[in-house]
Write an enzyme that holds these catalytic residues in place. Structure first.
Site, PDB file in Angstrom:
ATOM      1  N   GLY A   1      32.974 -60.246 -20.133  1.00 41.58           N
ATOM      2  CA  GLY A   1      32.230 -60.895 -21.218  1.00 41.58           C
ATOM      3  C   GLY A   1      32.881 -62.213 -21.617  1.00 41.58           C
ATOM      4  O   GLY A   1      32.196 -63.206 -21.895  1.00 41.58           O
TER       5      GLY A   1
ATOM      6  N   ASP B   1      39.763 -54.546 -29.621  1.00 43.12           N
ATOM      7  CA  ASP B   1      39.851 -53.912 -28.298  1.00 43.12           C
ATOM      8  C   ASP B   1      40.684 -52.622 -28.312  1.00 43.12           C
ATOM      9  O   ASP B   1      40.806 -51.960 -27.282  1.00 43.12           O
ATOM     10  CB  ASP B   1      40.446 -54.894 -27.284  1.00 43.12           C
TER      11      ASP B   1
ATOM     12  N   GLN C   1      34.828 -65.018 -28.650  1.00 40.21           N
ATOM     13  CA  GLN C   1      34.101 -65.512 -27.469  1.00 40.21           C
ATOM     14  C   GLN C   1      33.057 -66.542 -27.885  1.00 40.21           C
ATOM     15  O   GLN C   1      32.909 -67.584 -27.249  1.00 40.21           O
ATOM     16  CB  GLN C   1      33.449 -64.356 -26.724  1.00 40.21           C
TER      17      GLN C   1
ATOM     18  N   ARG D   1      24.948 -56.676 -21.639  1.00 38.78           N
ATOM     19  CA  ARG D   1      25.551 -57.095 -22.920  1.00 38.78           C
ATOM     20  C   ARG D   1      24.794 -58.272 -23.534  1.00 38.78           C
ATOM     21  O   ARG D   1      24.209 -59.094 -22.827  1.00 38.78           O
ATOM     22  CB  ARG D   1      27.032 -57.402 -22.700  1.00 38.78           C
TER      23      ARG D   1
HETATM   24  C1  S3P Z   1      37.883 -61.884 -26.501  1.00 34.13           C
HETATM   25  C2  S3P Z   1      37.211 -61.658 -27.677  1.00 34.13           C
HETATM   26  C3  S3P Z   1      36.745 -60.320 -28.092  1.00 34.13           C
HETATM   27  C4  S3P Z   1      37.424 -59.208 -27.300  1.00 34.13           C
HETATM   28  C5  S3P Z   1      37.451 -59.500 -25.836  1.00 34.13           C
HETATM   29  C6  S3P Z   1      38.223 -60.787 -25.556  1.00 34.13           C
HETATM   30  C7  S3P Z   1      38.291 -63.261 -26.158  1.00 34.13           C
HETATM   31  O1  S3P Z   1      35.344 -60.240 -27.868  1.00 34.13           O
HETATM   32  O2  S3P Z   1      36.774 -57.985 -27.518  1.00 34.13           O
HETATM   33  O3  S3P Z   1      38.065 -58.451 -25.121  1.00 34.13           O
HETATM   34  O4  S3P Z   1      39.113 -63.434 -25.235  1.00 34.13           O
HETATM   35  O5  S3P Z   1      37.808 -64.185 -26.816  1.00 34.13           O
HETATM   36  P1  S3P Z   1      34.271 -60.726 -28.981  1.00 34.13           P
HETATM   37  O6  S3P Z   1      34.357 -62.198 -29.076  1.00 34.13           O
HETATM   38  O7  S3P Z   1      32.944 -60.261 -28.451  1.00 34.13           O
HETATM   39  O8  S3P Z   1      34.659 -60.013 -30.239  1.00 34.13           O
END
Ligand code: S3P
Length: 442
Positions: free
Chosen positions: A98, A320, A173, A126
């Site tokens: 993701g 996480d 993210q 997703r």
């Molecule tokens: C991450 C942000 C989180 C986290 C993912 C890594 C990142 O996701 O759960 O494992 O590296 O920016 P979300 O932005 O969907 O919360």
């Protein structure tokens, strides 16, 4: 061809010794991305050799960036500058990641060429509208499936503009995708998140010379940045991978482990605070800075845990780590309540449903809630067969649960552990956990 891999795990001895878990996934993804867009050569040390981060590196090779891998966990990136990427000849495969897909959506929205981002079965389910819609507000053109999922068809050659963007969910993210698009936008890009999230993008952008500031809850990026390589990036060990050992050592009597060089960015260490609130014996030793990030060794000894109400404001700082926390709570005396964690339902799996089902089937007392769970700890866990649903963090959490189960636990569908934690079986067994691969079938 997809390969299924099952593991069998059972009550192990105490966890002992000194271990080092692999490099941080979030930092590894970003290091590759920013180094690719920078002028000059960047030497990345501690790069996570996981499938997720290797997929991101492979995408930049497709985009024309020369990447050397002189030894494991090292990458030498020959940056091409902000406008030096070249059009890929085929879809770009983010695998299970993701982070890869959402950050790349922002980065590719600003290019002169078209591109397509695809992912595996889990990633293709997703939600992507959450990133596509704010990018569209900046002028990007990205088409999703009718369900708002990948593949993402990104149309290049758009004139992006900055502006004030308020994120509907606390997500690093999304924030990062908008800042990456902001590198290609006219005007200032300002992002506001409902709750602070991991700030690796902001820190790394600054290290590469961009003007990023946080004022009154707005993260702003000035236009016209030119990224210049800082020369070297040291990736700390991943707190989220350390989490499994923190919980295992806390629940298995006689344990005493030292987990070295762990990144302890405060936006990542919510589980440390939560476990300590539950009575865990964890000390933070040799605190230091490495490559602009706080790192330390974590010493974890067995302790009797008790249940708590997890503060909802802490959820983004341990987003996480909930699969591991479910296990800690199952072995804690009393009730643990998790609220405000509905984001868990759109991770690599629906982590509330997957963890509740697995632990319940082993005898734990768990009531699922829309935004969390209520876990009555202390019921003995028996053996059985559980399904990780192809989610790396659920699979590893189930291994930890098995360390205190009364009979062996078979865990189905563990191949994706390689996305974030290559070498988990070897490291876990070396530290005293009982685990072995059971079957591998096409
Ligand atoms: C991450 C942000 C989180 C986290 C993912 C890594 C990142 O996701 O759960 O494992 O590296 O920016 P979300 O932005 O969907 O919360």
């Amino acid at each position: 061809m997809s390969v299924t891999l099952d593991w069998i795990a059972s009550a192990g001895g105490p966890l002992r010794g000194t271990i080092t878990v692999p490099g941080d996934k979030s930092v590894s993804h970003r290091a590759v991305m920013f180094a690719a867009l920078a002028d000059g050569r960047t030497d990345i040390h501690g790069f996570l050799e996981g499938e997720d981060t290797r997929a991101t590196a492979a995408i930049f090779t497709q985009l024309g960036v020369r990447i050397e891998a002189p030894s494991p966990s090292r990458r030498i990136m020959h940056g091409v500058g902000l406008h030096g990427l070249r059009a890929p000849g085929a879809p770009l495969d983010c695998g299970n990641a993701g982070t890869g897909m959402r950050l790349l959506a922002g980065l590719l929205a600003g290019q002169a060429f078209d591109s397509v981002l695809v992912g595996d079965a889990s990633l293709s389910k997703r939600p992507m509208r959450r990133v596509v819609e704010p990018l569209a507000a900046m002028g990007a053109r990205i088409v999703t499936s009718a369900a708002g999922t990948a593949p993402l068809h990104i149309q290049g050659g758009q004139r992006l503009h900055g502006g004030d963007l308020v994120l509907p969910v606390a997500s690093a993210q999304l924030k990062s995708a908008l800042l990456l698009a902001g590198l290609y936008a006219s005007g200032v890009t300002r992002v506001r998140e409902p709750h602070p999230t991991r700030d690796y993008t902001e820190r790394m952008l600054k290290a590469f010379g961009a003007d990023v500031r946080e004022v009154d809850g707005w993260i702003s990026l000035q236009p016209g940045a030119v990224l210049r390589s800082p020369g070297r990036i040291d990736v700390p060990a991943d707190f989220s991978s350390a989490a499994f050992f923190m919980v295992a050592a806390s629940i298995v009597p006689g344990s005493d482990v030292l987990i070295e060089d762990v990144g302890i960015n405060p936006r990542r260490t919510g589980l440390l605070d939560t476990l300590r609130d539950m009575g865990a014996d964890i000390t933070v030793e040799r605190r230091r800075e490495s490559g602009g990030e706080p790192v330390a060794d974590l010493r974890v000894r067995h302790a009797a845990l008790h249940g708590i109400d997890v503060p909802p404001a802490r959820v983004p700082d341990m987003i996480d780590e909930f699969p591991a926390l479910f296990v800690a709570a199952a072995f804690a005396r009393g009730t643990t309540r998790i609220t405000g964690a509905e984001e868990l339902r759109v991770k690599e799996s629906d982590r509330i449903a997957v963890m509740a089902k697995a632990l319940k089937s082993l005898g734990a007392d768990i009531a699922e809630r829309g935004d969390g769970a209520v876990i009555q700890g202390g019921a003995p866990l028996h053996g059985g067969v559980v399904d990780s649903a192809g989610d790396h963090r659920c699979a590893m959490s189930m291994v930890v649960a098995a360390q205190r189960a009364q009979a062996p636990v078979t865990i189905a569908d563990c191949a994706n552990v390689a996305t974030s934690f290559p070498g988990f079986v070897e490291l876990a067994s070396g530290a005293g956990m009982s685990i072995r691969p059971l079957a591998s079938s096409p």
